[in-house]
Structures are given as C-alpha cells and as structure tokens.
Design a protein around this motif. Sequence first.
Motif, PDB file in Angstrom:
ATOM      1  N   ILE A 283       5.477   4.995   2.393  1.00  4.94           N
ATOM      2  CA  ILE A 283       4.910   6.276   2.817  1.00  4.94           C
ATOM      3  C   ILE A 283       5.476   7.430   1.989  1.00  4.94           C
ATOM      4  O   ILE A 283       6.690   7.583   1.864  1.00  4.94           O
ATOM      5  CB  ILE A 283       5.246   6.558   4.308  1.00  4.94           C
ATOM      6  CG1 ILE A 283       4.860   5.362   5.188  1.00  4.94           C
ATOM      7  CG2 ILE A 283       4.626   7.863   4.771  1.00  4.94           C
ATOM      8  CD1 ILE A 283       3.473   5.347   5.705  1.00  4.94           C
ATOM      9  N   VAL A 284       4.568   8.253   1.469  1.00  7.44           N
ATOM     10  CA  VAL A 284       4.967   9.508   0.833  1.00  7.44           C
ATOM     11  C   VAL A 284       5.032  10.540   1.954  1.00  7.44           C
ATOM     12  O   VAL A 284       4.033  10.778   2.641  1.00  7.44           O
ATOM     13  CB  VAL A 284       3.906   9.939  -0.207  1.00  7.44           C
ATOM     14  CG1 VAL A 284       4.181  11.349  -0.694  1.00  7.44           C
ATOM     15  CG2 VAL A 284       3.855   8.956  -1.360  1.00  7.44           C
ATOM     16  N   ARG A 285       6.211  11.117   2.174  1.00  6.07           N
ATOM     17  CA  ARG A 285       6.309  12.081   3.287  1.00  6.07           C
ATOM     18  C   ARG A 285       7.147  13.277   2.876  1.00  6.07           C
ATOM     19  O   ARG A 285       8.016  13.178   1.994  1.00  6.07           O
ATOM     20  CB  ARG A 285       6.911  11.415   4.525  1.00  6.07           C
ATOM     21  CG  ARG A 285       8.344  11.019   4.338  1.00  6.07           C
ATOM     22  CD  ARG A 285       8.982  10.473   5.580  1.00  6.07           C
ATOM     23  NE  ARG A 285      10.370  10.176   5.263  1.00  6.07           N
ATOM     24  CZ  ARG A 285      11.394  11.002   5.548  1.00  6.07           C
ATOM     25  NH1 ARG A 285      11.183  12.128   6.188  1.00  6.07           N
ATOM     26  NH2 ARG A 285      12.620  10.673   5.187  1.00  6.07           N
TER      27      ARG A 285
ATOM     28  N   ASN B 191      -2.651   9.381   6.363  1.00  4.30           N
ATOM     29  CA  ASN B 191      -3.526   8.204   6.314  1.00  4.30           C
ATOM     30  C   ASN B 191      -2.911   6.924   6.860  1.00  4.30           C
ATOM     31  O   ASN B 191      -3.609   5.921   6.997  1.00  4.30           O
ATOM     32  CB  ASN B 191      -3.975   7.967   4.869  1.00  4.30           C
ATOM     33  CG  ASN B 191      -4.977   9.006   4.425  1.00  4.30           C
ATOM     34  OD1 ASN B 191      -6.108   9.012   4.895  1.00  4.30           O
ATOM     35  ND2 ASN B 191      -4.562   9.919   3.560  1.00  4.30           N
ATOM     36  N   CYS B 192      -1.594   6.947   7.156  1.00  2.00           N
ATOM     37  CA  CYS B 192      -0.930   5.661   7.433  1.00  2.00           C
ATOM     38  C   CYS B 192      -1.431   4.980   8.702  1.00  2.00           C
ATOM     39  O   CYS B 192      -1.477   3.750   8.763  1.00  2.00           O
ATOM     40  CB  CYS B 192       0.583   5.807   7.416  1.00  2.00           C
ATOM     41  SG  CYS B 192       1.229   6.828   8.716  1.00  2.00           S
ATOM     42  N   GLU B 193      -1.868   5.774   9.686  1.00  5.24           N
ATOM     43  CA  GLU B 193      -2.323   5.130  10.942  1.00  5.24           C
ATOM     44  C   GLU B 193      -3.549   4.249  10.726  1.00  5.24           C
ATOM     45  O   GLU B 193      -3.771   3.286  11.454  1.00  5.24           O
ATOM     46  CB  GLU B 193      -2.646   6.195  11.984  1.00  5.24           C
ATOM     47  CG  GLU B 193      -1.437   6.553  12.813  1.00  5.24           C
ATOM     48  CD  GLU B 193      -1.760   7.553  13.890  1.00  5.24           C
ATOM     49  OE1 GLU B 193      -2.952   7.718  14.232  1.00  5.24           O
ATOM     50  OE2 GLU B 193      -0.810   8.185  14.381  1.00  5.24           O
ATOM     51  N   LYS B 194      -4.351   4.599   9.720  1.00 11.21           N
ATOM     52  CA  LYS B 194      -5.571   3.813   9.463  1.00 11.21           C
ATOM     53  C   LYS B 194      -5.233   2.375   9.059  1.00 11.21           C
ATOM     54  O   LYS B 194      -6.087   1.497   9.096  1.00 11.21           O
ATOM     55  CB  LYS B 194      -6.376   4.448   8.330  1.00 11.21           C
ATOM     56  CG  LYS B 194      -6.902   5.844   8.619  1.00 11.21           C
ATOM     57  CD  LYS B 194      -7.612   6.336   7.361  1.00 11.21           C
ATOM     58  CE  LYS B 194      -7.956   7.786   7.443  1.00 11.21           C
ATOM     59  NZ  LYS B 194      -8.410   8.295   6.130  1.00 11.21           N
TER      60      LYS B 194
ATOM     61  N   VAL C  37       0.869  -1.185   0.000  1.00 15.69           N
ATOM     62  CA  VAL C  37       0.000   0.000   0.000  1.00 15.69           C
ATOM     63  C   VAL C  37       0.901   1.228   0.000  1.00 15.69           C
ATOM     64  O   VAL C  37       1.811   1.325   0.829  1.00 15.69           O
ATOM     65  CB  VAL C  37      -0.914   0.045   1.249  1.00 15.69           C
ATOM     66  CG1 VAL C  37      -1.864   1.229   1.166  1.00 15.69           C
ATOM     67  CG2 VAL C  37      -1.691  -1.248   1.418  1.00 15.69           C
ATOM     68  N   VAL C  38       0.652   2.139  -0.933  1.00 17.57           N
ATOM     69  CA  VAL C  38       1.377   3.410  -0.940  1.00 17.57           C
ATOM     70  C   VAL C  38       0.432   4.455  -0.350  1.00 17.57           C
ATOM     71  O   VAL C  38      -0.691   4.632  -0.840  1.00 17.57           O
ATOM     72  CB  VAL C  38       1.802   3.822  -2.373  1.00 17.57           C
ATOM     73  CG1 VAL C  38       2.656   5.086  -2.324  1.00 17.57           C
ATOM     74  CG2 VAL C  38       2.557   2.695  -3.067  1.00 17.57           C
TER      75      VAL C  38
END
Length: 562
Positions: free
Chosen positions: A163-165, A148-151, A142-143
């Motif tokens: 992760i896009v950060r 949103n990553c905590e979901k 999943v990208v």
Amino acid sequence: MLQLYDRRTIPSYDAETSAFRLSDAIGLLDGDLERAINACVECCDRHVGENRIALRCVSLDGQVRDYTFEYLQDMSARAANFFASQGIGPGDVVAGMLSRNVDLVATILGVWRIGAVYQPLFTAFGPKAIEHRLAMSKAALVVTNIANCEKLDGIVDRSHVAIVRNDDETLPHGALDFRASVAACSPIFDPCFRTGDDLFMMMSTSGTTGLPKGVPVPLRALISFSAYMRYAIDLREEDVFWNIADPGWAYGLYYAVAGPLMLGCSTVFYEGGFTAQSTYRIIDQLGVTSLAGSPTAFRLLIAAGNEAAVAIKGRLRVVSSAGEPLNPEIMRWFDTHLAVPIHDHYGQTETGMVVNNHHGLTHPVRAGSAGFAMPGYRVVVLDDAGRTLGPHQPGVLAVDIAKSPLMWFKGYFNQETPAITDGFYRTGDTVEAEPDGSISFIGREDDLITSAGYRIGPFDVESALIEHAAVIEAAVIGVPDPERTEIVKAFIVLAKDIRGTPDLAEELAHYVKTRLSAHAYPRLVDFVEELPKTPSGKIQRFLLRKAEIEKINALLKRDDSA
Ligand SMILES: CC(=O)SCCNC(=O)CCNC(=O)[C@H](O)C(C)(C)COP(=O)(O)OP(=O)(O)OC[C@H]1O[C@@H](n2cnc3c(N)ncnc32)[C@H](O)[C@@H]1OP(=O)(O)O
C-alpha cells in the motif's frame, strides 16, 4: 542521449508498402533485442547523467514536483529490491492500481528493472474487473493505495498487497507498507536483461462475446512505442509533453510513460480527474507544448468556451488525438482558438498506434482521416473473405504481419483462437482507404463500444447487470452521443413483479459503476419485456442498435422540419 526527431532523418518510407528499414528502428534502442534488453534501462538508466527532468507531477492544489532520471533510477532500484524481497523475479507479474504520481512510475520502473511484467489496473475499476484481470495474470503482488485497497478484499490476500499511503493514513492490517519498505531498501540493483520476446507488460482489452482478453506485450514493442513518439507525436527535446490518458490503459502506459521516457523527455502527470479548467491551467503553468488526449477531452475544452482558451493561444506546438475519431469541427476550433494543429492517430492495445497523421510526411493532414500507416507497419483493408480492397471500399483494417517489422502482437494470453490469420491481424475496425493510402475510420464490425476513448465490452456490462437481483436478462449497446462518441445503453428484462422505475435505473447504473468500473456504467437504461434473439437464443444487439439509430434519425428529421 538519443538523437530526437529531425525532419531530415526520418527513415525511408514507401507509401505503397510502408517499407521501413528495421535497422533505423533498432537505432531507437540501446539494448540488443536478441540478447539483452531491460525496459528500465531504456526508459531511465540511459538518460542518467544528463540531469534531465523525467517526470513533472502536478498535485490537486497545483503544486508541481519535478523528478529527474537520477531520482527515478534510485527509486526503481529500491523498488526492485523490495520486489525481490517478496520473492518476485523475472517473468513474474506485479499489478499496479495507483494514481498518477511518482509512486506509480517507481513501481513500473522497479518491476521492469527486475525483469518482471507490469499489469495496469485502472483506478476506476471495481472488484469484478479487478478479479478477472488478476485471475488471468496470476499477479504475485498488487501495489495500490488506501483509496483502492478495499476493492481487493476477498480477491487478493493482504500479504500480497503493498500500500502506498501518506503519513496520516493507517496501513490496513496484514498489508505491506510500500513507501516505507522501498525507502529502507538499497538503491543498488543490477537490471535483469532479457530478450525482445520476453514480456514486460500484461494489458487487457475488452471483447464483445467474453471477458477481457490478456494482451502480452514483449520488450520489442519499445521500438514501436518510441517510433510513434518520434514520427507521429514528433516529440522534441525542448517539448513539455503532456498525455492526459491514464496509465491504467494502453495509450497512457505506452505513450505517457514508456514512450516519452525512452526518448529521454519529461512527461507530465496530473493527479486529479479531468476538468477543462485544470487542463488550461496546467498547460499555462508548465508551458506545455505537446498535448495528447482523446476527442472527448478536446470537446470538453471547447465546451468551456472561447474565453477559456485565450490565455494559452499559440502556446501549444502540436496536439495529438487518439481513442475516438477526431471530428473536423474540433480541428477547426483548435486552429482558430488555440492556433495549433491537431493530428488524429489510430491504434489499439494490441498494436500500439499504427495509423497516424505523421509530422514527417509531406501529405497534408486530411480532416476526418486517421492518416497513414506508421513507418514499420503495413496496413490493408480486407473484406470478409480476406481479400484486399481498393480505395473507397469499406472493409476491416488489418496489419500485414510479414511486412510490419514493428508489429509485436502475436496473440492473446492463454487463448487458443488465433488472433492472426493468413498473415493478418484484423483490428475489427471498419475503415476506408483513400487513393493516397490514408485511412478513414467508419466504425466497428462487432458490438464493442467506443465511449470517451474507452473501449467497453458489452458482455462485461451485461454480466455485471445480471448479477443484480432485479435483472433477468440484459443487452448492452453503444448509442451515438455528441460529447462521448457513444454512450452505454442497457436494455433490461426485469424479474417477475419488479417495476422499472427511474430509481431502479439509477440503482443499476450505480451497481455497475461500483462493481465493474466507474467509466463503464449504462448512462441510459430501458426496461423491456423481451430482447431480440436468434432462434438459438443469442441476443441480437445489432437490432437494438438499429432501432436506436432510427429513433435518433427520426428526432433529427423532426427538428429539421420544425
Ligand atoms: C490505443 C488507446 O489506448 S487509445 C486511448 C485510450 N483511452 C483513454 O485513454 C481514455 C480517454 N478518456 C479520458 O481520459 C476521459 O474519458 C476524459 C478525460 C475524456 C473525460 O473524463 P470524464 O468525463 O471526467 O470522466 P471519465 O470518462 O474518465 O469517467 C466516467 C466516470 O468515471 C469516473 N471515473 C473516471 N476515472 C475514475 C477513477 N480513476 N476513479 C474513480 N472514478 C473515476 C468519472 O468520475 C466519471 O463519473 P461520472 O460519470 O459519474 O461523472
């Protein structure tokens, strides 16, 4: 460069049968459907060398960043190498849960370059909506972004999350750093060619009785997408095109990403949520000439007042509407205040857009009608017994598979119940045909809710509600709403000794918003003693809907006589 739409070259079109020469449609594609097609080549590589802008990204503060097809080719090859380094190959699924920016397009194109399948996850989804979709697709990666990553916690192992950060954001422990990894990869990756029947998208669509169903999209659907862009949107080389729908949904992914890029045209992304002010500002700033969106968005533009429209009057060449029926009042307002026609279009995740007010037809646009079958599709109106109905006889809209060479949908993912019976795909939408073949939308034959262009499955909302400790039973329906077509209303039977208060109603709405999705929560909640049921215990949503409509009609009558 693909030849763009020209009124003189529209394929032969027979209103009686919607007959369409498939060879004309294949002309929309460089690849060979039987042998060698790659979606990244169709949507990106074949426009390289023309120095054209592919993507125009507008940030929250109004900054515009343009990206060429050359840039996207480089990014997609790096992303493909990154995916390959994670063991991902042709046919694997990669999910994206990203805001509308260049990382999203690089992800989609990188997945397609490698011959893999892209699964969109709408950024408003909560864990419940995400978990089901990922369990269905078995996505390998999943990208997503920091917001949103905590979901995903507890659903996907961090080692399968990229992760896009931004530089000032900390990478969650164990996750992959998308931008840094992609930048470190080689910009060379030979596209993996597949056949027209291989998948390149895995969509989901809500049902009324069960969880959302997977809609597998094969590469041959690209022809249908580009046909829509040419014949219904009428996209031209000189257009500045903005489809405001989110690529987390079919209309956004098919027609804000794949469709315009395939035609070598640029597409606009705004990273913020919808507001009338930002929409007017961007149309003005970028000189948008072709706009697509849902009637709710258009109603919000109208609600901002006539003055707001003055600056862009006459600037748009055409506006396309999808997701909900278009009211004649919106058409009149756009004609008067923006000097632009709006064309109503109809489609589903399963079909793409199939009934449209085309630009190539000589018929006038009929207010209140979704238009005519798109070239490449034949649609009919069927009764319950599957008999074809004539003009002015309400029935369900169906696609005639044998006579629809552009129809690509064959059935839901991993479902035994056939979606196509006796040669027809029944859309579930009730319509009426005019003698000239144009189609007018009436409603749904089932309980699916259409709200602000989203299709919301009542079962999903009910399942989320009954997980709340205070709720014993829930029934969810759509009730008519002047702004959003319908809004979600929940009828709740509470656990013993719990009182139904406004605070609890708000808590339940918040519960659905955060667990299921921010767009699907009940805006109205009624606490009731019991729900209407059949003798076998099935909730009769239609009785609740009937009572609501009677209530609304009684109120309207009272207002009229006052
Ligand atoms: C074949 C086809 O697919 S046809 C068309 C497909 N349908 C669509 O593309 C949907 C079209 N609809 C829309 O784009 C929007 O509803 C609009 C632009 C019309 C109106 O937008 P809005 O009224 O601002 O909000 P929207 O309806 O998106 O969302 C409802 C709620 O979810 C929230 N929300 C929406 N998107 C997000 C997100 N990405 N993250 C978090 N929350 C979100 C909103 O803030 C809003 O919250 P609120 O009710 O507390 O204010």
